[in-house]
Design a protein around this motif. Structure first.
Motif: not given
Length: 369
Positions: A159-165, A171-178, A185-194, A285-288
């Motif tokens: 299921e989708p997971v988020a890595f928070l460094n 920075n946050l990476t949302w991952v769809d391992p499916s 397309n749709g596998a990743l979203l990433a950005f610096d949170t603050g 995030c595209p989905s929780p």
């Protein structure tokens, strides 16, 4: 040697990372073909002395000149010492030290010369990972998401997971391992949170002579100033759509907002600012995610971790829960990315840095014959 590392088999790659918290050099081995992770190897750490930290601190914000040159020398010596203690590696991934980051302005600046390091170590060194991405309109950061995708596959996420460094910057990476690959397309979203640990460290060093808030002990004694927190969250960065990235010193007003607070209240408020910026970012995030996996020094701060658990709507755990090493994940990321660069594979995409197309950054330097 370049022909040998540009094949298709598993390579033993040694990655190194010196982050914006300026604590030292992390180094770690990853065995990979640049797509999947075969094995995680040994790791090590070389701390910066206080004198070295002062050289690096003095160079922050500089793009060239004497301060940047002095920082480069510190970085090269420290990395040579950290990496020379490892047994054979096929290649090295060398991030260098970020001094300035303005992707929408002058670009990005990491000091440390890869050719100098390859001569010292005698193996090919992959470096200058960010310039190509910025040159094609990307933010140049974060760069770990492709590795995070491989990690999610490695530990069997479904299921989708988020890595928070939580390093100097969050920075946050949302991952769809499916998805079939990180490039899909749709596998990743990433950005610096603050901001994350950097301003807290700076505060405690200036006020208390402490390098960081060990175990959250200072913040635990304080009370969050909600007015200061609300003013902080009015910063326009938080409403910008990702991908987006930050420089270490992009929020100088944080110090002003806690200026009149006690040491404990200031630390508690800055810690709450870090957690609140993550909560704001989760809305993108595209989905929780099924859970948030926390890496970096911030996961050692129980006050920060509890603030995250209270503010997020999913489980928040350290990455050790899935068998990963949160102290070494970024060093491992640059080992993995080094193999991708050597093999012509992309290291970032529109969903991770906002770059216009898939791009494989990095320069490969080989030892002189």
């Amino acid at each position: 040697m370049l022909k040998a590392i540009s094949g298709t088999g598993v390579l033993r790659a040694l990655g190194a990372m010196s982050g914006t918290s300026l604590d030292g050099v992390d180094a770690a081995i990853v065995e990979t073909d640049g797509v999947s992770i075969a094995r995680f190897g040994e790791s090590g750490y070389r701390a910066y002395s206080r004198a070295e930290q002062q050289v690096l601190e003095a160079a922050l914000g500089h793009w060239s000149g004497a301060e940047a040159d002095a920082a480069a020398q510190v970085v090269e010596v420290a990395h040579a010492e950290a990496l020379s203690g490892f047994e054979t590696a096929d290649l090295v991934g060398f991030h260098g030290q970020t001094l300035a980051h303005e992707p929408r302005g002058r670009g990005t600046c990491q000091v440390g010369d890869g050719q100098t390091l390859t001569e010292a170590l005698g193996v090919p060194v992959v470096w200058d990972f960010r310039t190509a991405d910025v040159g094609l309109g990307g933010e140049g950061a974060p760069l770990a998401p492709f590795f995070h995708f491989a990690c999610a596959k490695w530990f069997g996420a479904t299921e989708p997971v988020a890595f928070l460094n939580l390093g100097g910057v969050g920075n946050l990476t949302w991952v769809d391992p499916s998805k079939a690959s990180a490039e899909t397309n749709g596998a990743l979203l990433a950005f610096d949170t603050g901001p994350a640990n950097a301003p807290i460290n700076d505060l405690l060093r200036a006020r208390c002579g402490l390098g960081f808030d060990e175990g959250g002990q200072v913040a635990a004694k304080g009370t969050v100033a909600t007015g200061a927190l609300e003013l902080f969250l009015q910063e326009a960065y938080f409403t910008r759509m990702p991908p987006k990235s930050l420089d270490r010193n992009d929020f100088p007003e944080m110090m002003d907002l806690v200026h009149e607070l006690s040491d404990a209240d200031a630390a508690a408020t800055m810690t709450a600012m870090c957690a609140a910026s993550v909560a704001q970012g989760m809305a993108h995030c595209p989905s929780p995610p099924s859970r948030v996996l926390v890496t970096g020094g911030g996961r050692h701060n129980p006050v920060l971790m509890e603030m995250l658990r209270v503010s997020l709507d999913c489980p928040v755990v350290a990455v050790e829960e899935v068998g990963l090493d949160g102290d070494m994940l970024e060093a491992q990321a640059f080992a993995y990315l080094a193999v991708r660069v050597a093999r012509g594979l992309p290291t970032s995409c529109p969903a991770t840095t906002g770059v216009m197309a898939l791009v494989g950054g990095g320069t490969v330097s080989e030892p002189s014959a």
